[in-house]
Design an enzyme around this catalytic site. Structure first.
Site, PDB file in Angstrom:
ATOM      1  N   LEU A  71      -4.122  11.695   6.435  1.00 36.23           N
ATOM      2  CA  LEU A  71      -5.177  10.693   6.397  1.00 36.23           C
ATOM      3  C   LEU A  71      -5.323  10.039   5.024  1.00 36.23           C
ATOM      4  O   LEU A  71      -5.915   8.963   4.914  1.00 36.23           O
ATOM      5  CB  LEU A  71      -6.531  11.319   6.762  1.00 36.23           C
ATOM      6  CG  LEU A  71      -6.660  12.077   8.084  1.00 36.23           C
ATOM      7  CD1 LEU A  71      -8.091  12.556   8.264  1.00 36.23           C
ATOM      8  CD2 LEU A  71      -6.239  11.208   9.257  1.00 36.23           C
ATOM      9  N   ALA A  73      -5.306   7.899   1.923  1.00 37.91           N
ATOM     10  CA  ALA A  73      -4.881   6.515   1.714  1.00 37.91           C
ATOM     11  C   ALA A  73      -5.923   5.784   0.897  1.00 37.91           C
ATOM     12  O   ALA A  73      -7.098   6.161   0.864  1.00 37.91           O
ATOM     13  CB  ALA A  73      -4.695   5.793   3.051  1.00 37.91           C
ATOM     14  N   TYR A 175      -3.166  -3.805   2.304  1.00 33.92           N
ATOM     15  CA  TYR A 175      -3.460  -2.553   3.006  1.00 33.92           C
ATOM     16  C   TYR A 175      -2.693  -2.478   4.318  1.00 33.92           C
ATOM     17  O   TYR A 175      -2.048  -1.466   4.627  1.00 33.92           O
ATOM     18  CB  TYR A 175      -4.961  -2.446   3.256  1.00 33.92           C
ATOM     19  CG  TYR A 175      -5.346  -1.301   4.157  1.00 33.92           C
ATOM     20  CD1 TYR A 175      -5.117   0.014   3.787  1.00 33.92           C
ATOM     21  CD2 TYR A 175      -5.960  -1.543   5.388  1.00 33.92           C
ATOM     22  CE1 TYR A 175      -5.465   1.064   4.618  1.00 33.92           C
ATOM     23  CE2 TYR A 175      -6.318  -0.497   6.221  1.00 33.92           C
ATOM     24  CZ  TYR A 175      -6.080   0.800   5.835  1.00 33.92           C
ATOM     25  OH  TYR A 175      -6.431   1.834   6.661  1.00 33.92           O
TER      26      TYR A 175
END
Length: 339
Positions: A71, A73, A175
């Site tokens: 997860l 990030a 992103y």
């Protein structure tokens, strides 16, 4: 299973860890506790502080592990170039360092937190030309209040629908590009090692513990903070942007289901509630729940935002037997219980 959960001290990570522990798994958390996300040190069981770009820290965290849920990030839009290198370093390089270490440790299961942003715009159909993929919206259209994309062939209005995993990917900010790159890296790792990689394309996540007043807060958190401060929620564009809002507890059960699924190679799944709502709906529901002022529609916009993106999560339901427990109303009621 013995699980390494990267980013486990974050908003989604804490819920995932709770679900995995409830399911009987052993969970070790690796989190850098980066200060732009964590203003105070959280209390997290099994926490190891380290950066996923640090090969030594990753190697130590993987000892004894048979499954990794990734997860960690840097999140947010990435709408300008000032932090492009930070996104690429944290998300792309970090994932590569982690996957390389999985190969050394002969770990065969990898669950990757991807995002609906990999699609760019969602699913659109033209009456004349069928399914089409509109390009980025033009500044002059946005300035004129023409927010809906048009057919790239005939410029006619389009009908928005549910996007499936078969849709073309079209990341439109830094992103998004790094999230898609992570999927590609995971697929490469799976092919070269014979492992199983699952990419979960999270849609708009909300729920207890979501960040407030940070660069990473989603729209639900932003509206909530405004209401708690007695301010009027300000809705961009015309408020009709279609989204799929999913409760964080449903995200956690999706991760848990993906982690124990059988398979090989790389598979992507949308993770959404399956119910289409708008940004305006969310602001109105929150204002009503908090007894706050009615939202106002500003007509403002942000380059890099997409107009409509709503999920079909049928693949996840059909293949892994997952289903969400919350709709938006019950989810917001749960959110209100948070102090």
């Amino acid at each position: 299973m013995k699980v390494l959960l990267t980013g486990g001290a974050g908003f989604i990570g804490r819920h995932v860890q709770a679900q995995l522990l409830a399911d009987g798994h052993e969970v070790r958390v690796l989190d850098s506790l980066r200060p732009d996300v964590h203003h105070v040190r959280p209390s997290v069981e099994g926490l190891v502080v380290g950066d996923i770009r640090d090969a030594e820290a990753v190697d130590q965290a993987l000892h004894g592990v048979d499954t990794v849920v990734h997860l960690a990030a840097k999140v947010g839009l990435g709408v300008d170039l000032d932090d492009m290198d930070d996104y690429v370093s944290t998300n792309s390089l970090g994932t590569a360092v982690l996957l390389r270490a999985l190969g050394r440790h002969r770990i065969e299961r990898f669950v990757y937190a991807s995002s609906m942003v990999v699609y760019g715009e969602g699913h659109y159909e033209c009456d004349r030309h069928g399914v089409v993929a509109p390009g980025p919206r033009r500044v002059e259209d946005l300035e004129a209040g023409q927010f809906d994309p048009r057919c790239p062939i005939c410029a006619a209005p389009l009908r928005a629908g549910l996007v499936t995993e078969a849709a073309r990917t079209d990341p439109r900010n830094t992103y998004a590009a790094t999230k898609l790159h992570g999927e590609h890296l995971a697929a490469t790792w799976a092919r070269e090692t014979g492992g199983q990689a699952t990419g979960l394309r999270f849609h708009n996540v909300y729920g207890p513990g979501m960040p407030r007043n940070t660069p990473y807060a989603g729209v639900a958190a932003i509206f909530r903070s405004m209401l708690e401060q007695g301010e009027t929620p300000k809705v961009f564009e015309d408020g009709a942007q279609r989204r799929d809002f999913i409760h964080v507890a449903d995200i956690a059960t999706a991760v848990a289901a993906a982690m124990v699924a059988d398979g090989k190679d790389f598979t992507a799944y949308n993770v959404g509630s399956g119910t289409v709502r708008t940004i305006g709906d969310l602001a109105t529901e929150l204002a009503r729940a908090y007894g706050g002022p009615e939202p106002i529609v500003t007509g403002a916009y942000r380059l890099g935002d997409v107009r409509h993106i709503t999920a079909s999560s049928e693949r996840l339901r059909d293949e892994l037997g997952w289903k969400p427990d919350y709709d938006l109303r019950s989810g917001l009621e749960d959110l209100l219980k948070q102090p």
